[in-house]
Design a protein around this motif. Structure first.
Motif, mmCIF file in Angstrom:
data_model
loop_
_atom_site.group_PDB
_atom_site.id
_atom_site.type_symbol
_atom_site.label_atom_id
_atom_site.label_comp_id
_atom_site.label_asym_id
_atom_site.label_seq_id
_atom_site.Cartn_x
_atom_site.Cartn_y
_atom_site.Cartn_z
ATOM 1 N N UNK A 355 -5.461 5.328 2.648
ATOM 2 C CA UNK A 355 -4.904 5.100 1.382
ATOM 3 C C UNK A 355 -4.245 6.298 0.514
ATOM 4 N N UNK A 356 -3.505 7.631 1.417
ATOM 5 C CA UNK A 356 -2.938 8.540 1.251
ATOM 6 C C UNK A 356 -1.309 8.113 0.903
ATOM 7 N N UNK A 357 -1.084 7.449 1.517
ATOM 8 C CA UNK A 357 0.157 6.055 1.230
ATOM 9 C C UNK A 357 0.449 4.397 0.784
ATOM 10 N N UNK A 358 -0.886 4.437 0.345
ATOM 11 C CA UNK A 358 -0.836 3.430 -0.259
ATOM 12 C C UNK A 358 -1.184 2.517 0.729
ATOM 13 N N UNK A 359 -1.798 2.878 1.323
ATOM 14 C CA UNK A 359 -2.117 1.197 2.981
ATOM 15 C C UNK A 359 -1.013 1.154 3.706
ATOM 16 N N UNK A 360 -1.600 0.119 4.962
ATOM 17 C CA UNK A 360 -2.895 -0.071 4.484
ATOM 18 C C UNK A 360 -4.020 0.380 4.220
ATOM 19 N N UNK A 361 -5.543 -0.657 3.805
ATOM 20 C CA UNK A 361 -6.103 0.394 3.910
ATOM 21 C C UNK A 361 -7.802 -0.210 2.985
ATOM 22 N N UNK A 362 -8.767 -0.248 2.894
ATOM 23 C CA UNK A 362 -10.170 -0.870 2.720
ATOM 24 C C UNK A 362 -10.615 0.162 1.893
ATOM 25 N N UNK A 377 -6.173 -3.473 0.338
ATOM 26 C CA UNK A 377 -4.336 -3.124 0.103
ATOM 27 C C UNK A 377 -3.753 -3.260 1.766
ATOM 28 N N UNK A 378 -2.478 -5.064 1.769
ATOM 29 C CA UNK A 378 -2.312 -5.682 3.313
ATOM 30 C C UNK A 378 -3.868 -6.073 4.209
ATOM 31 N N UNK A 379 -4.904 -5.422 3.938
ATOM 32 C CA UNK A 379 -6.140 -5.922 5.143
ATOM 33 C C UNK A 379 -6.922 -7.232 4.059
ATOM 34 N N UNK A 380 -6.187 -8.890 3.900
ATOM 35 C CA UNK A 380 -6.771 -9.959 3.924
ATOM 36 C C UNK A 380 -7.696 -9.787 4.042
ATOM 37 N N UNK A 381 -8.334 -9.774 5.809
ATOM 38 C CA UNK A 381 -9.111 -10.108 6.168
ATOM 39 C C UNK A 381 -10.476 -10.034 5.856
#
Length: 429
Positions: A355-362, A377-381
């Protein structure tokens, strides 16, 4: 039960009508809408509708569908102005409409900055007409876009502005954008998304005055005296439930129409969508009180539930849900399920990505020993798997176990992809 009236011709109202007809209700159905437009899809108005080269048609159904398959009387273009729960009537213009069952789905109105209502270049994004006007403004030679409010609507508009090549500045009163919605740490992470795409974000600032010349906005003056020049000003500071017309109705109004666990606000009266405030039993042990949701999925589900309860009150059951919303920013997607407790960052754990740079992350959220929320963020699954755990009232340990399983699956998939790429390179050699 011979006449169902639905006040509010948006998603919740449409789903209300469709649900009872699908169930075989053969009485009269009247759908009342303040706007002249047929029910249309609102989420794209701050995203695809603004960004697309050609305007997509946001309507859910053609007019023939309402007159034919749904057999609905449409009263559009005039808002309901009064409700008499004793007489069971709704006033619409100069007409009094009687009902046996009523669904209130009047949604919410965008909040505005006082004194800007008639100022050219100042916009909100709530209705189709709002989106039509803003779309024209963004394409009318504007170079600078300023957005007041770093919430999801404001962030979506900012992202569109950057896509269209405008200089974009977001002004946010909170020190951390979206802290109330997703927590401080995740709010900072989402702010990185904006800055990574060249959007200027100023936090902890208040708009003191909207500047104008010849009836058109030219900028804003902040509380510290700083001035921000702009060609287009978008106000995204939230929405207020559309309840003014219910004054004197006897319903309980408290940031929405207050209802019981079955969405009943009074005898024969049920609520759905953005205007509904009800006790969501799924979170009663960790959050308590009532909640009001401004999410597409909730409106769609509540509309059908409320209408079914209105035509058959004896069969009404408590309604509980795991809130879910998504938001498209730049070239990515933000998804959130559940709730974000007010217990601080220690109740949040990033279980995938960075999450440090805004993603992708959950990231997942806990309250006590339960998982109650998840942000991706950008991890839709990922996010829907946690939504199922939240709905089943699973423990924090269950969530961490799932996170480990998903981590192993991603690693195995990456290893397999690397192996296949290596084999292809070998064949090429």
């Amino acid at each position: 039960m011979t006449h169902l009236v639905v006040v509010g011709a948006s998603l919740a109202g449409l789903r209300a009508v469709e649900a009872v007809r699908r169930d075989g209700f053969d009485g009269e159905v009247t759908l009342v809408g303040a706007e002249e437009h047929l029910p249309y899809d609102r989420p794209p108005l701050s995203k695809e509708y603004l960004a697309a080269e050609e305007c997509p048609d946001p309507r859910y159904r053609e007019e023939e569908t309402f007159a034919g398959d749904l057999d609905v009387e449409l009263l559009l273009g005039t808002p309901a102005s009064a409700l008499d729960t004793a007489a069971r009537t709704v006033t619409v213009g100069d007409r009094t409409v009687s009902y046996d069952g009523l669904v209130i789905a009047t949604g919410a109105h965008a909040r505005t900055l006082p004194g800007t209502e008639h100022l050219e270049g100042v916009h909100t994004v709530r209705t189709l007409d709002d989106a039509i006007a803003l779309r024209a403004a963004l394409r009318g030679g504007a170079r600078r876009l300023t957005v007041v409010g770093a919430g999801f609507i404001g962030s979506e508009v900012a992202a569109v502005g950057r896509k269209l090549g405008l200089e974009v500045t977001i002004l946010e009163a909170l020190e951390t954008p979206l802290a109330r919605a997703v927590g401080e740490r995740m709010g900072r992470a989402l702010t990185h998304l904006h800055r990574r795409h060249g959007t200027e974000v100023r936090t902890g600032v208040a708009v003191e005055e909207v500047l104008s010349a010849d009836g058109r906005v030219t900028g804003v003056r902040l509380g510290d005296g700083t001035e921000v020049d702009t060609d287009v000003l978008v106000v995204g500071i939230g929405a207020r439930p559309a309840t003014d017309w219910l004054e004197g109705s006897g319903l309980t109004i408290d940031d929405g129409v207050v209802a019981d666990e079955t969405l009943a606000a009074a005898d024969g009266v049920y609520v759905a969508g953005d205007v509904a405030r009800w006790p969501n039993a799924l979170f009663s042990d960790v959050a308590g009180g009532t909640m009001r949701l401004e999410h597409w999925t909730s409106a769609a589900d509540q509309g059908g539930r409320a209408a079914r309860h209105a035509v058959d009150p004896a069969a009404a059951k408590p309604y509980e849900t795991v809130p879910y919303f998504w938001s498209d920013w730049y070239d990515g997607r933000v998804q959130f399920v559940g709730i974000a407790p007010d217990d601080g960052d220690e109740q949040i754990e990033v279980v995938a990505g960075d999450d440090a740079q805004g993603g992708p992350f959950t990231a997942i959220y806990r309250a006590g020993d339960r998982i109650v929320g998840a942000l991706a963020v950008d991890m839709p699954a990922e996010v829907m798997k946690y939504r199922r755990l939240i709905g089943a009232r699973k423990t924090w340990g269950d969530a961490l176990e799932l996170a480990e399983q998903r981590r192993a699956q991603r690693a195995a998939k990456a290893q397999q992809a690397a192996q296949q790429a290596g084999e292809q390179r070998g064949e090429g050699a």
